[in-house]
Write a protein that holds these residues in place. Structure first.
Motif, PDB file in Angstrom:
ATOM      1  N   GLU A  70       0.837  -1.206   0.000  1.00 13.10           N
ATOM      2  CA  GLU A  70       0.000   0.000   0.000  1.00 13.10           C
ATOM      3  C   GLU A  70       0.870   1.255   0.000  1.00 13.10           C
ATOM      4  OE1 GLU A  70      -3.108   0.375  -0.390  1.00 13.10           O
ATOM      5  OE2 GLU A  70      -4.096  -1.504   0.147  1.00 13.10           O
ATOM      6  N   TYR A  93       2.156   1.828  -3.449  1.00 10.97           N
ATOM      7  CA  TYR A  93       1.112   2.336  -4.344  1.00 10.97           C
ATOM      8  C   TYR A  93       0.871   3.828  -4.100  1.00 10.97           C
ATOM      9  CZ  TYR A  93      -3.250   2.714  -6.923  1.00 10.97           C
ATOM     10  OH  TYR A  93      -4.209   3.104  -7.822  1.00 10.97           O
ATOM     11  N   GLU A 109       1.329   7.281  -6.543  1.00  9.00           N
ATOM     12  CA  GLU A 109       0.374   8.365  -6.735  1.00  9.00           C
ATOM     13  C   GLU A 109       1.052   9.723  -6.545  1.00  9.00           C
ATOM     14  OE1 GLU A 109      -3.988   6.567  -5.577  1.00  9.00           O
ATOM     15  OE2 GLU A 109      -2.738   7.393  -3.969  1.00  9.00           O
ATOM     16  N   GLU A 136      -4.546  -7.447  -4.499  1.00 10.83           N
ATOM     17  CA  GLU A 136      -5.526  -6.485  -5.003  1.00 10.83           C
ATOM     18  C   GLU A 136      -4.847  -5.189  -5.406  1.00 10.83           C
ATOM     19  OE1 GLU A 136      -7.930  -2.934  -4.546  1.00 10.83           O
ATOM     20  OE2 GLU A 136      -6.513  -3.647  -3.014  1.00 10.83           O
ATOM     21  N   VAL A 137      -3.752  -4.830  -4.697  1.00 12.79           N
ATOM     22  CA  VAL A 137      -3.021  -3.606  -5.014  1.00 12.79           C
ATOM     23  C   VAL A 137      -2.363  -3.733  -6.390  1.00 12.79           C
ATOM     24  CG1 VAL A 137      -1.219  -2.015  -4.243  1.00 12.79           C
ATOM     25  CG2 VAL A 137      -2.629  -3.193  -2.556  1.00 12.79           C
ATOM     26  N   ARG A 149      -4.794  -2.826  -8.967  1.00 13.76           N
ATOM     27  CA  ARG A 149      -4.922  -1.371  -9.062  1.00 13.76           C
ATOM     28  C   ARG A 149      -3.739  -0.776  -9.824  1.00 13.76           C
ATOM     29  NH1 ARG A 149      -5.049   1.033  -3.600  1.00 13.76           N
ATOM     30  NH2 ARG A 149      -4.920  -1.003  -2.588  1.00 13.76           N
ATOM     31  N   THR A 177      -4.187  -1.225 -13.493  1.00 13.26           N
ATOM     32  CA  THR A 177      -5.177  -0.263 -13.991  1.00 13.26           C
ATOM     33  C   THR A 177      -4.562   1.118 -14.151  1.00 13.26           C
ATOM     34  OG1 THR A 177      -6.947  -1.473 -12.906  1.00 13.26           O
ATOM     35  CG2 THR A 177      -7.413   0.801 -13.522  1.00 13.26           C
ATOM     36  N   LEU A 178      -3.761   1.511 -13.141  1.00 11.84           N
ATOM     37  CA  LEU A 178      -3.145   2.831 -13.182  1.00 11.84           C
ATOM     38  C   LEU A 178      -2.141   2.931 -14.321  1.00 11.84           C
ATOM     39  CD1 LEU A 178      -3.378   5.461 -11.636  1.00 11.84           C
ATOM     40  CD2 LEU A 178      -1.521   4.694 -10.137  1.00 11.84           C
TER      41      LEU A 178
END
Length: 997
Positions: A952, A955, A959, A985-986, A989, A992-993
């Motif tokens: 996390e 991630y 960002e 799950e990260v 993401r 997707t990013l």
């Protein structure tokens, strides 16, 4: 009321009624026949008949003012004799008609005197004041002022009275009334208890009229004024000066008050002399109790308690205040003087004589204390109960109820003790000291009954309320010890450190150091444990008769700490100090041998173990010492000697678990020696000789490995089934089946564990292990991704085995599962069920419910639940983190960050990792991107075992890079996530990013 000296009666007569002859002296002889006739009739008492003649004389007087005034005067007099009720109206008529006549002032004075007789003091004073506005002789005005002052006193108008007295004394200092007025003014101040002003007034009288007879009378009054002002030295001197001029009762009173003054000055010999002088003068009918009471205090202050008790006894007759106090202080002095039985008897007499009223509460309380101190707890309870039943009437109900609770506790009536302490908590306006004392005693009662979880927050509350008090200090110590007893070693250590720092000279400081050492020791923080133990060892003096060998225990724990730290030489230094001690010497020798072994000095180790067996043949460590000898030979490859040593265990201790363990290790020795046939035989011997042993399943495993190593077919399962067939109903067989399933579970073979636990649940005949079997089955389901089956199995534990120790664990897991599934209402429901479990689970319940509320954004509800958890477990990191996350959600970032930092710094567990992550999030939310990146980087370094938070953090870092326009670093970080955490799950993401960038 103090009486003011009155004007002599003849003077009053002069002021009130002027005889005709006196009045006639001011009226010229009139030839008028009417006036003469009226005068004759008036003198004969024929007042009604005289009135017409005086009226005709008044009307015909013309310019003869003297006759007109005289006639009017007699008209008023005659009419008032005929109709006294008309006197006021007639006077007002005369005053208006003859404002310059001295008769006007006389009439007003007479009317005022009439009002005084009717006790209409305000009206009388108003008339006196009016009379002074009309012509009046000077001598009569002085008398009038005194009369006005006297009337003001009678009416209670003391300020006006003093003003009249002072006006008289200042205006007519040479009159005989002046010294009397100053004396009366001083006495008035005494009556108002304004003693400072009274002494000033008397001093003025003494200064102006030093030789006047009335000045000699101020001696006792002035002395009494000094006495009432607590100016005892001046009072004693004034009394002694006045005594020679006094007689009778006044002399006795002055002697008594002189004794009182010296008593207050603690000039005890002088006080005793005057008390005795007073008693020697007293007649048979005179009340001497006050003097005896004072004499009792003199003896008390001198420490002559038996004399004090006797004097108080002489003052204890009757039922007034002196009697009550004297009897009470008689009991107190008997107690102080060591005459406890006499004291108790006196208190009992007090209880028989006085059940209500003055000092009953204090005396009965001391009676209870005295009985309690003599071990008469039942009597103490019986004394306190009548007081406790009328708490609304008591001055200090909390003190009574607190002590009643202590008496119940001492008498073993714990429920009633708790009820008493609870009542104190419910009282309204209570001295905080007694509320704290009650709370402390309630906590102590719970602590004594091992209800540590309930006791700790109460001790904490007492400390928080008064940290600088003796009770607060003691509460901090016992609160820390409650944490220790609950195995909350971290909070215990924190509070013991605070106690040592804040109260270094406290009598419990040594015990706190000892307990602090144990707290660190129990946490495995051996490096920090050494310091407090050494400090305790070197600086604490144990009591002369110690019920526990603290010095021996401390040296052993220091040795154990160094041993755990791998400092075996230092450990041996402390162990060697204890060898020979009883108890503890055998353990010290055992650890010396273990230290040699850890230092690879095997010969010395074996020698020391053998020495232990020789010197301490009955030690509880003898089996393990012999086992360690054998094990050393086993580990050093001397298998034959190892076998011999293991056989020695079997021969010497055949009925112990060590025998089965030794037999098993014989198999291991032969296996390591390559003697597989002998190994299999040795393992089989475990099954034959020790079927109930915990080593059966290990022995079967040994057979399996030995057969495989020997190139034989693996028959271990057949052997196990044969064993179970031969022991189908035994508890050992059932445990073996369970152990078999548990072993597979512990090896991480969760699919196999599911099958074995299901099999065990189907065939077991015992309910003992079923809660554990269902729980482990549920966990195995969860680990293999079968969440629904896991929920059902955990629910079975919670519902069907609600009384087992596993029920609460199952409820907690159900709450956690639903929380992870995002089913927060359901999670909260299961956590709420935990509140119905034993109180040790309540903190966990509130924490889980708080997390669920936070997930639902019910911030007020979450706050309440986390605060409840903190009350049960002060300092709990999860609760603190939850409250900080609420602050974060409310935009209070700085407050939240302070808590995040604290938790991250003090915890190396997952809660610390989450706190560090939240610290980064809060910085990121405020666009402090560089600080946020540093926080996330720190997480990856310090909490590298917690992948869920690390991924996390990566991630969120990506960002930030995107926001900063650092595309290269962002893509690199996202690819790192995908490569290293591909199934998370990260990672989804991140993909997707990447696709959108």
């Amino acid at each position: 009321m103090i009486r003011i000296p009155r004007i002599p009666t003849p003077v009053l007569i002069l002021l009130s009624l002027l005889p005709f002859s006196a009045g006639a002296q001011h009226v010229q002889e009139s030839p008028d026949a009417n006036y003469q006739t009226g005068s004759q009739l008036y003198s004969e008492g024929l007042f009604s008949e005289s009135i017409p003649h005086f009226e005709r004389a008044f009307e015909s007087a013309g310019e003869n003012a003297a006759v007109r005034e005289a006639a009017a005067y007699h008209i008023v007099r005659a009419r008032s004799r005929v109709r006294p009720s008309d006197f006021e109206r007639e006077v007002e008529w005369f005053v208006r008609a003859f404002p310059n006549s001295r008769h006007s002032s006389a009439f007003l004075i007479d009317l005022a005197i009439e009002y005084t007789e009717r006790e209409l003091w305000a009206d009388a004073l108003e008339l006196f004041e009016r009379a002074r506005l009309y012509p009046i002789r000077e001598s009569r005005e002085v008398e009038l002022l005194y009369q006005m002052a006297e009337s003001a006193v009678e009416g209670g108008y003391y300020s006006r009275a003093r003003s009249y007295f002072l006006e008289l004394a200042d205006g007519w200092p040479d009159s005989g009334w002046a010294p009397l007025a100053l004396y009366s003014r001083g006495r008035l101040y005494i009556e108002e208890e304004n003693y400072e002003s009274s002494s000033t007034a008397f001093e003025l009288l003494r200064m102006r009229y030093p030789n006047h007879a009335i000045t000699r009378r101020i001696g006792t009054a002035l002395a009494e004024s000094y006495y009432q002002q607590d100016r005892f030295e001046e009072a004693a001197a004034a009394f002694e000066e006045a005594i020679p001029y006094l007689d009778g009762e006044e002399r006795s009173k002055a002697i008594y008050l002189t004794g009182e003054s010296y008593n207050a000055l603690n000039q005890l010999d002088e006080a005793a002399r005057f008390y005795r002088l007073y008693l020697s003068r007293a007649g048979d009918d005179q009340d001497t109790r006050a003097a005896y009471y004072g004499l009792g205090w003199v003896f008390h202050k001198q420490g002559i308690y038996h004399w004090a008790a006797e004097a108080f006894n002489n003052a204890s007759g009757g039922d007034d205040e002196i009697a009550r106090k004297a009897l009470y202080y008689k009991a107190v002095n008997e107690k102080i003087g060591g005459r406890y039985q006499s004291s108790l008897e006196t208190f009992r007499e007090f209880g028989d004589r006085f059940q209500e009223g003055l000092i009953v509460e204090e005396a009965w309380y001391e009676w209870a204390v005295t009985a309690f101190e003599r071990g008469r707890y039942v009597e103490a309870i019986e004394v306190l109960l009548p007081l406790a039943r009328r708490t609304g009437e008591l001055q200090e109900p909390a003190r009574i109820l607190t002590f009643l609770g202590e008496a119940y506790y001492a008498n073993g009536e714990y429920t009633l003790a708790l009820e008493a302490f609870d009542v104190v908590e419910e009282l309204g306006d209570v001295d905080p000291r007694f509320r704290r004392q009650a709370r402390f005693q309630r906590a102590w009662l719970r602590y004594s009954n091992q209800a540590y979880e309930q006791a700790q927050p109460e001790f904490q509350a007492v400390y928080d309320d008064a940290p600088n008090s003796d009770l607060g200090a003691e509460a901090l110590f016992w609160g820390a010890d409650s944490h220790y007893q609950l195995a909350n070693y971290g909070p215990a250590a924190t509070q013991f450190v605070r106690f040592i720092e804040d109260y270094p000279g406290h009598e419990l400081a040594g015990a706190a150091r000892y307990a602090l050492g144990w707290s660190y020791f129990m946490m495995g923080d051996f490096e920090n444990a050494v310091g407090p133990f050494v400090d305790f060892l070197e600086n604490y003096e144990p009591p002369s008769i110690a019920l526990f060998p603290y010095e021996t225990d401390t040296q052993l724990r220091i040795g154990d700490s160094w041993f755990a730290l791998g400092e075996y030489g230092r450990a041996m230094e402390y162990y060697n100090r204890v060898i020979g001690a009883e108890p503890g010497g055998d353990y010290a020798m055992f650890q010396v041998a273990n230290s040699y072994y850890r230092m690879n000095r095997n010969f010395e180790a074996v020698t020391e173990f053998r020495r232990l067996l020789r010197i301490y043949p009955y030690s509880s460590l003898r089996e393990q010492a012999q086992y360690n000898v054998a094990y050393i030979y086993l580990n050093t490859g001397n298998y034959e000697q190892a076998v011999e040593e293991f056989r020695t265990i079997i021969e010497r201790f055949p009925g112990t678990s060590w025998a089965a363990r030794a037999q098993y290790n014989i198999g291991d020795a032969w296996y390591n020696a390559g003697e597989y046939t002998s190994a299999i035989e040795a393992y089989n011997e475990v099954l034959r000789r020790y079927p109930g042993s915990d080593y059966v399943i290990e022995a079967i495993g040994g057979i399996q490995y030995a057969q495989l190593s020997a190139g034989e077919e693996d028959r271990s399962i057949d052997i196990l089934e044969e064993f179970l067939a031969n022991n189908p109903a035994s508890g050992t067989a059932d445990r073996l089946r369970y152990r078999q399933a548990e072993a597979i579970y512990q090896m991480g073979n969760y699919e196999g564990a599911v099958e074995d636990f299901q099999q065990y649940i189907r065939i077991t005949n015992s309910d003992d292990m079923l809660p554990d079997a269902w729980y482990n089955l549920a966990d195995a389901y969860l680990r293999t991704g079968r969440t629904e089956q896991a929920i059902e199995s955990f629910a079975t534990v919670a519902e069907e085995y609600a009384e087992s120790g596993r029920a609460a664990d199952a409820l907690a897991r159900l709450g956690s599962i639903h929380q992870e599934l995002g089913e927060y209402e359901e999670a909260s429901r299961f956590y709420s069920y935990l509140l119905e479990q034993p109180s040790r689970h309540h903190s966990q319940a509130w924490l889980g419910m708080g997390e669920a509320s936070l997930s639902l954004s019910r911030l007020d509800e979450a706050t309440t639940r986390f605060e409840n958890a903190l009350r049960l477990s002060p300092g709990n990191a999860v609760a603190r983190l939850g409250l900080a996350k609420i602050q974060f959600s409310e935009g209070r970032h700085e407050e939240a960050r302070n808590v995040f930092r604290e938790i991250a710094d003090e915890s190396s567990t997952e809660i610390g990792a989450e706190a560090q992550f939240m610290l980064g999030r809060s910085l990121q939310a405020e666009q402090r991107f560089e600080d946020a990146l540093a926080a996330y980087a720190r997480l990856t370094v310090l909490f590298d075992t917690f992948d869920n938070w690390i991924v996390e953090a990566h991630y969120n870092s990506s960002e930030i890079y995107i926001r900063q326009g650092n595309r290269t670093e962002a893509i690199s970080t996202l690819n790192y996530i995908i490569d290293n955490y591909p199934g998370s799950e990260v990672a989804a993401r991140a993909r997707t990013l990447l696709g959108t960038n």
